[in-house]
Design an enzyme around this catalytic site. Structure first.
Site, PDB file in Angstrom:
ATOM      1  N   TYR A 159      23.582  57.642  28.465  1.00 22.96           N
ATOM      2  CA  TYR A 159      24.292  58.573  27.577  1.00 22.96           C
ATOM      3  C   TYR A 159      24.580  59.846  28.368  1.00 22.96           C
ATOM      4  O   TYR A 159      24.750  59.824  29.584  1.00 22.96           O
ATOM      5  CB  TYR A 159      23.397  58.768  26.338  1.00 22.96           C
ATOM      6  CG  TYR A 159      23.880  59.731  25.296  1.00 22.96           C
ATOM      7  CD1 TYR A 159      25.118  59.553  24.676  1.00 22.96           C
ATOM      8  CD2 TYR A 159      23.098  60.819  24.919  1.00 22.96           C
ATOM      9  CE1 TYR A 159      25.558  60.456  23.720  1.00 22.96           C
ATOM     10  CE2 TYR A 159      23.526  61.711  23.956  1.00 22.96           C
ATOM     11  CZ  TYR A 159      24.756  61.536  23.360  1.00 22.96           C
ATOM     12  OH  TYR A 159      25.187  62.424  22.430  1.00 22.96           O
TER      13      TYR A 159
ATOM     14  N   ARG B 105      38.762  63.866  21.928  1.00 20.50           N
ATOM     15  CA  ARG B 105      37.989  64.987  22.502  1.00 20.50           C
ATOM     16  C   ARG B 105      36.633  64.405  22.891  1.00 20.50           C
ATOM     17  O   ARG B 105      35.720  64.380  22.085  1.00 20.50           O
ATOM     18  CB  ARG B 105      37.838  66.112  21.463  1.00 20.50           C
ATOM     19  CG  ARG B 105      37.262  67.399  21.980  1.00 20.50           C
ATOM     20  CD  ARG B 105      35.751  67.365  22.271  1.00 20.50           C
ATOM     21  NE  ARG B 105      34.918  67.416  21.092  1.00 20.50           N
ATOM     22  CZ  ARG B 105      33.718  66.841  21.011  1.00 20.50           C
ATOM     23  NH1 ARG B 105      33.212  66.148  22.016  1.00 20.50           N
ATOM     24  NH2 ARG B 105      33.009  66.927  19.905  1.00 20.50           N
TER      25      ARG B 105
ATOM     26  N   LYS C  89      26.704  55.814  21.922  1.00 19.45           N
ATOM     27  CA  LYS C  89      26.105  56.388  20.707  1.00 19.45           C
ATOM     28  C   LYS C  89      25.374  55.308  19.914  1.00 19.45           C
ATOM     29  O   LYS C  89      24.276  55.523  19.414  1.00 19.45           O
ATOM     30  CB  LYS C  89      27.196  57.023  19.836  1.00 19.45           C
ATOM     31  CG  LYS C  89      27.733  58.330  20.380  1.00 19.45           C
ATOM     32  CD  LYS C  89      26.874  59.504  19.927  1.00 19.45           C
ATOM     33  CE  LYS C  89      27.329  60.790  20.586  1.00 19.45           C
ATOM     34  NZ  LYS C  89      26.615  61.977  20.127  1.00 19.45           N
TER      35      LYS C  89
ATOM     36  N   GLU D 265      33.112  59.918  15.838  1.00 20.21           N
ATOM     37  CA  GLU D 265      32.596  60.596  17.037  1.00 20.21           C
ATOM     38  C   GLU D 265      33.734  60.992  17.970  1.00 20.21           C
ATOM     39  O   GLU D 265      34.602  60.166  18.299  1.00 20.21           O
ATOM     40  CB  GLU D 265      31.629  59.650  17.771  1.00 20.21           C
ATOM     41  CG  GLU D 265      30.882  60.293  18.930  1.00 20.21           C
ATOM     42  CD  GLU D 265      29.805  61.282  18.494  1.00 20.21           C
ATOM     43  OE1 GLU D 265      29.056  60.983  17.562  1.00 20.21           O
ATOM     44  OE2 GLU D 265      29.734  62.365  19.111  1.00 20.21           O
ATOM     45  N   ASP D 266      33.726  62.230  18.383  1.00 22.13           N
ATOM     46  CA  ASP D 266      34.611  62.728  19.445  1.00 22.13           C
ATOM     47  C   ASP D 266      36.097  62.491  19.180  1.00 22.13           C
ATOM     48  O   ASP D 266      36.838  62.020  20.054  1.00 22.13           O
ATOM     49  CB  ASP D 266      34.174  62.153  20.807  1.00 22.13           C
ATOM     50  CG  ASP D 266      32.863  62.785  21.299  1.00 22.13           C
ATOM     51  OD1 ASP D 266      32.247  63.535  20.526  1.00 22.13           O
ATOM     52  OD2 ASP D 266      32.460  62.535  22.442  1.00 22.13           O
TER      53      ASP D 266
ATOM     54  N   ASP E 171      29.472  62.957  13.369  1.00 28.14           N
ATOM     55  CA  ASP E 171      28.313  63.404  14.141  1.00 28.14           C
ATOM     56  C   ASP E 171      28.554  64.750  14.820  1.00 28.14           C
ATOM     57  O   ASP E 171      27.639  65.580  14.899  1.00 28.14           O
ATOM     58  CB  ASP E 171      27.999  62.321  15.175  1.00 28.14           C
ATOM     59  CG  ASP E 171      26.830  62.694  16.050  1.00 28.14           C
ATOM     60  OD1 ASP E 171      25.846  63.211  15.516  1.00 28.14           O
ATOM     61  OD2 ASP E 171      26.908  62.471  17.273  1.00 28.14           O
ATOM     62  N   ASP E 172      29.771  64.979  15.316  1.00 24.94           N
ATOM     63  CA  ASP E 172      30.041  66.248  16.014  1.00 24.94           C
ATOM     64  C   ASP E 172      29.987  67.429  15.053  1.00 24.94           C
ATOM     65  O   ASP E 172      29.653  68.544  15.454  1.00 24.94           O
ATOM     66  CB  ASP E 172      31.408  66.192  16.703  1.00 24.94           C
ATOM     67  CG  ASP E 172      31.416  65.125  17.763  1.00 24.94           C
ATOM     68  OD1 ASP E 172      30.633  65.235  18.711  1.00 24.94           O
ATOM     69  OD2 ASP E 172      32.172  64.149  17.607  1.00 24.94           O
TER      70      ASP E 172
ATOM     71  N   ASN F 215      29.025  69.891  26.576  1.00 27.58           N
ATOM     72  CA  ASN F 215      28.713  68.771  27.464  1.00 27.58           C
ATOM     73  C   ASN F 215      29.934  68.382  28.278  1.00 27.58           C
ATOM     74  O   ASN F 215      31.060  68.666  27.852  1.00 27.58           O
ATOM     75  CB  ASN F 215      28.283  67.558  26.611  1.00 27.58           C
ATOM     76  CG  ASN F 215      26.940  67.770  25.959  1.00 27.58           C
ATOM     77  OD1 ASN F 215      25.995  68.177  26.605  1.00 27.58           O
ATOM     78  ND2 ASN F 215      26.861  67.483  24.671  1.00 27.58           N
TER      79      ASN F 215
HETATM   80  N1  LIG Z   1      25.081  69.445  22.172  1.00 23.91           N
HETATM   81  C1  LIG Z   1      25.618  68.694  21.255  1.00 23.91           C
HETATM   82  O1  LIG Z   1      24.941  67.939  20.544  1.00 23.91           O
HETATM   83  C2  LIG Z   1      27.087  68.724  21.044  1.00 23.91           C
HETATM   84  C3  LIG Z   1      27.911  69.392  21.900  1.00 23.91           C
HETATM   85  N2  LIG Z   1      29.248  69.417  21.660  1.00 23.91           N
HETATM   86  C4  LIG Z   1      30.079  70.064  22.663  1.00 23.91           C
HETATM   87  O2  LIG Z   1      30.775  71.141  22.097  1.00 23.91           O
HETATM   88  C5  LIG Z   1      32.036  71.265  22.731  1.00 23.91           C
HETATM   89  C6  LIG Z   1      33.094  71.458  21.657  1.00 23.91           C
HETATM   90  O3  LIG Z   1      33.158  70.362  20.797  1.00 23.91           O
HETATM   91  P1  LIG Z   1      34.092  70.410  19.499  1.00 23.91           P
HETATM   92  O4  LIG Z   1      33.838  71.619  18.692  1.00 23.91           O
HETATM   93  O5  LIG Z   1      33.981  69.119  18.817  1.00 23.91           O
HETATM   94  O6  LIG Z   1      35.532  70.545  20.194  1.00 23.91           O
HETATM   95  P2  LIG Z   1      36.848  71.156  19.583  1.00 23.91           P
HETATM   96  O7  LIG Z   1      37.926  70.788  20.508  1.00 23.91           O
HETATM   97  O8  LIG Z   1      36.953  70.797  18.158  1.00 23.91           O
HETATM   98  O9  LIG Z   1      36.605  72.744  19.658  1.00 23.91           O
HETATM   99  C7  LIG Z   1      36.533  73.477  20.844  1.00 23.91           C
HETATM  100  C8  LIG Z   1      36.637  74.944  20.476  1.00 23.91           C
HETATM  101  O10 LIG Z   1      36.408  75.728  21.628  1.00 23.91           O
HETATM  102  C9  LIG Z   1      37.481  76.686  21.742  1.00 23.91           C
HETATM  103  N3  LIG Z   1      37.669  77.051  23.127  1.00 23.91           N
HETATM  104  C10 LIG Z   1      38.219  76.349  24.137  1.00 23.91           C
HETATM  105  N4  LIG Z   1      38.210  77.073  25.264  1.00 23.91           N
HETATM  106  C11 LIG Z   1      37.669  78.266  24.954  1.00 23.91           C
HETATM  107  C12 LIG Z   1      37.431  79.464  25.670  1.00 23.91           C
HETATM  108  N5  LIG Z   1      37.737  79.551  26.962  1.00 23.91           N
HETATM  109  N6  LIG Z   1      36.865  80.486  25.027  1.00 23.91           N
HETATM  110  C13 LIG Z   1      36.564  80.405  23.723  1.00 23.91           C
HETATM  111  N7  LIG Z   1      36.745  79.303  22.976  1.00 23.91           N
HETATM  112  C14 LIG Z   1      37.316  78.263  23.595  1.00 23.91           C
HETATM  113  C15 LIG Z   1      38.675  75.968  21.157  1.00 23.91           C
HETATM  114  O11 LIG Z   1      39.670  76.918  20.819  1.00 23.91           O
HETATM  115  P3  LIG Z   1      41.191  76.440  20.559  1.00 23.91           P
HETATM  116  O12 LIG Z   1      41.117  75.446  19.429  1.00 23.91           O
HETATM  117  O13 LIG Z   1      41.872  77.697  20.202  1.00 23.91           O
HETATM  118  O14 LIG Z   1      41.633  75.804  21.846  1.00 23.91           O
HETATM  119  C16 LIG Z   1      38.008  75.335  19.933  1.00 23.91           C
HETATM  120  O15 LIG Z   1      37.856  76.281  18.915  1.00 23.91           O
HETATM  121  C17 LIG Z   1      32.209  70.032  23.616  1.00 23.91           C
HETATM  122  O16 LIG Z   1      31.995  70.393  24.960  1.00 23.91           O
HETATM  123  C18 LIG Z   1      31.121  69.093  23.190  1.00 23.91           C
HETATM  124  O17 LIG Z   1      30.597  68.362  24.261  1.00 23.91           O
HETATM  125  C19 LIG Z   1      29.826  68.842  20.577  1.00 23.91           C
HETATM  126  C20 LIG Z   1      29.049  68.143  19.695  1.00 23.91           C
HETATM  127  C21 LIG Z   1      27.622  67.994  19.901  1.00 23.91           C
HETATM  128  C1  LIG Z   2      26.756  65.300  22.129  1.00 25.06           C
HETATM  129  C2  LIG Z   2      28.070  65.124  21.574  1.00 25.06           C
HETATM  130  O1  LIG Z   2      28.237  64.481  20.542  1.00 25.06           O
HETATM  131  C3  LIG Z   2      29.194  65.715  22.217  1.00 25.06           C
HETATM  132  O2  LIG Z   2      29.037  66.439  23.203  1.00 25.06           O
HETATM  133  O3  LIG Z   2      30.309  65.472  21.739  1.00 25.06           O
HETATM  134 MG   LIG Z   3      30.256  63.933  20.239  1.00 22.47          MG
END
Ligand SMILES: NC(=O)C1=CN([C@@H]2O[C@H](COP(=O)(O)OP(=O)(O)OC[C@H]3O[C@@H](n4cnc5c(N)ncnc54)[C@H](OP(=O)(O)O)[C@@H]3O)[C@@H](O)[C@H]2O)C=CC1
Ligand SMILES: CC(=O)C(=O)O
Ligand SMILES: [Mg+2]
Length: 544
Positions: A99, A152, A170, A241-242, A264-265, A404
């Site tokens: 993973y 994504r 997953k 997911e994603d 999940d996200d 991530n």
């Molecule tokens: N640790 C964990 O368990 C998890 C981690 N994650 C991680 O979180 C991250 C985001 O996931 P997710 O929310 O689903 O993705 P999304 O694409 O839905 O959201 C990303 C967000 O980040 C913003 N963004 C992008 N670049 C910048 C920047 N330079 N400065 C500020 N904001 C920025 C985007 O803005 P805009 O829309 O305006 O481009 C958007 O609001 C991923 O890397 C994922 O791996 C996600 C789920 C679980």
């Molecule tokens: C961990 C996870 O679900 C993510 O980074 O999208």
């Molecule tokens: Mg995810």
């Protein structure tokens, strides 16, 4: 792969080719005779433990984790029992290989390292044949589908059909972490095209080479999938997911009251963050409603986290309207504020009056947060100045760098501890190694939704509810936080240790199941002892 209930008539190579039935060198002499396997295997009959020994020695000889991933996926395609025996024997070692973070490399290279298909690929052109296509899966009793468009993947952006590594990985964690029997799990890649020009131009790319359609068409395709999945696999739970952030939020709203499903996200991530914050509150002897939370990233994860933190704040007696006040979000264009005309409907409730230049350090100086959470995909966004500022504002700043894979984390554990003079309560999406700070060993937390969704899955598998609500994820968060004892909290640990992950997920699943029985969500009879009943359902990787 066929249903093990129909295995009695299978013989010879058909059995060796079926990962669920294959025991390889562990077939006994008698089995070899009855099943027509004589001569098809080397003469020595081995135990499962001896086979594990061979796998481990192979893995030791591989040059890197991507090669180990390829080897292990090959093993899961040939001998499922042996695969789970190996990864369940040492989850701390194998989780980062099957993973996050290795799965990121595997996804980026998916078309290049592809060997054998697993799961189902649906394309948008198959929309009217989803039912027939899903019926091609040889197993009828599917209880969980993990589905992604690849829109994504982690912090890697849109990688289309290459994202299939994620639903596969997953679902493997349902079994590896929470012992949900693997025969009930089905990974699906819904190929709606990709915006990724480089991939579409790659001759080894395995997905369709179109760009994604409009939101309305995505809705229609997703509707057709939900109907088909529930027709072919009645009672199935759909794990999203994603997906691209706005697709993720829109479709969760569309289906959450109609089908057994979750994202999940959005919900799993929110739950793990709430768990980490609940422990941090105990360490700091503070309440959720005393925090000022700043979230970098206002997509599916950021909005999900904000909503669940508000649930925790409301549980402390704060009103719905006031619960928004403590939370600010930032996206790529800056602070989510009332001045912004581009906000989506999930962001708008978090728009406050402040108008601050689009610079994280300046925003922190103005808002003085106690907690900084990164879900932005932007590696390195938490600079030295940012972390130092958080440490000058707070005796124990809470800093979660959750993007991530590893190089997308907003900062590393070493940076967080060094720049905060060892004071940060820190977690990341990946497990960073321990940090030696001025002679003291600091253990960074891993805030990753794999500490939550397998437990939710196990509880759902056992209790068969009709719907999955946010309350279940809140319950999961507090159940996880309750497993961090005082001694661990004294050491700054935010989550339980993962070396006993199965026990931990079963404990969390038991709390979720209890909640479902108490709230009339379970559709099975309440057993006298919920934990031992759940334990009786667990998958055990042994040969039958
Ligand atoms: N640790 C964990 O368990 C998890 C981690 N994650 C991680 O979180 C991250 C985001 O996931 P997710 O929310 O689903 O993705 P999304 O694409 O839905 O959201 C990303 C967000 O980040 C913003 N963004 C992008 N670049 C910048 C920047 N330079 N400065 C500020 N904001 C920025 C985007 O803005 P805009 O829309 O305006 O481009 C958007 O609001 C991923 O890397 C994922 O791996 C996600 C789920 C679980
Ligand atoms: C961990 C996870 O679900 C993510 O980074 O999208
Ligand atoms: Mg995810």
């Amino acid at each position: 792969m066929s249903d093990s209930s129909s295995k009695s008539h299978l013989k010879g190579y058909v059995i060796l080719d079926n990962p669920r039935l294959n025991k390889g060198t562990a077939f006994t002499e008698e089995e070899r005779k009855t099943l027509g396997l004589e001569g098809l295997l080397p003469p020595t009959v081995e135990t499962l433990d001896r086979q594990v020994e061979r796998v481990l020695s192979h893995l030791d000889r591989k040059p890197n984790d991507l090669e180990r991933y390829i080897y292990l996926i090959g093993l899961s395609d040939t001998n499922e029992t042996l695969f789970y025996k190996v990864i369940m024997s040492d989850p701390v070692r194998f989780m980062p290989i099957v993973y996050d973070p290795t799965v990121a490399d595997a996804c980026l290279n998916f078309g290049h390292i592809f060997r054998r298909a697993n799961g189902i690929y649906l394309t948008k052109d198959m929309k009217d044949q989803f039912v027939e296509t899903l019926r091609n899966w040889p197993i009828k009793d599917i209880r969980f589908i993990c589905i992604s468009t690849g829109g994504r993947i982690l912090g890697l952006g849109d990688i289309g059909a290459n994202g299939m590594g994620i639903p596969i990985g997953k679902l493997q964690l349902y079994t590896a972490c929470a012992a949900v029997p693997p025969q009930h799990l089905l990974p699906i890649l819904l190929d709606i095209g990709t915006t990724n020009d480089a991939l579409r131009a790659d001759p080894l790319y395995l997905g369709t080479r179109s760009t994604p359609p409009s939101e309305e068409t995505v809705n229609n395709i997703a509707d057709a999938f939900m109907i088909a999945a529930n027709e072919v696999f009645p009672g199935v739970c759909i794990h999203f997911e994603d997906w691209k952030g706005t697709d993720a939020m829109r479709l969760l709203d569309r289906y959450r009251d109609q089908y057994l499903c979750y994202n999940d996200d959005i919900q799993g991530t929110a739950s793990i963050v709430t768990a980490g914050l609940a422990t941090a509150m105990q360490i700091k002897k503070e309440k959720f409603n005393e925090q000022r939370i700043l979230i970098l990233g206002a997509g599916s994860a950021g909005i999900g986290i904000a909503n669940m933190i508000r649930s925790a704040i409301k549980m402390e007696g704060i009103s719905e309207a006031d619960s928004y006040k403590a939370i600010h979000l930032i996206d790529i264009d800056g602070l989510i504020g009332k001045n912004r005309k581009d906000l989506n409907k999930w962001q708008k409730p978090y728009a406050h009056d402040e108008k601050i230049e689009n610079n994280l350090l300046t925003i922190i100086k103005e808002l003085k947060p106690t907690t900084l959470i990164g879900v932005s995909t932007q590696g390195g966004a938490f600079t030295k100045e940012v972390v130092k500022e958080m440490a000058s504002l707070n005796e124990r700043p809470i800093i979660f760098a959750l993007s991530n894979p590893t190089d997308h984390a907003e900062c590393t554990a070493e940076q967080a501890y060094n720049w905060s003079n060892g004071q940060a309560l820190f977690a990341a999406g990946v497990q960073f190694p321990d940090v030696n700070f001025k002679g003291k060993s600091l253990h960074p937390g891993q805030a990753n939704n794999f500490l939550i969704f397998p437990a939710v899955g196990l509880a759902v598998y056992a209790t068969k509810p009709k719907r999955i609500t946010d309350d279940l994820f809140v319950e999961a968060a507090f159940a996880l936080a309750d497993q961090v004892d005082q001694d661990a909290r004294n050491r700054g640990m935010l989550f339980p240790e993962t070396k006993n992950i199965l026990e931990m997920e079963v404990t969390t699943a038991t709390r979720i199941a209890e909640y479902m029985f108490d709230h009339h969500m379970a559709t099975v009879k309440r057993p006298a002892n919920i934990r031992s009943w759940i334990e009786s359902l667990l998958y055990n990787p042994t040969y039958s």
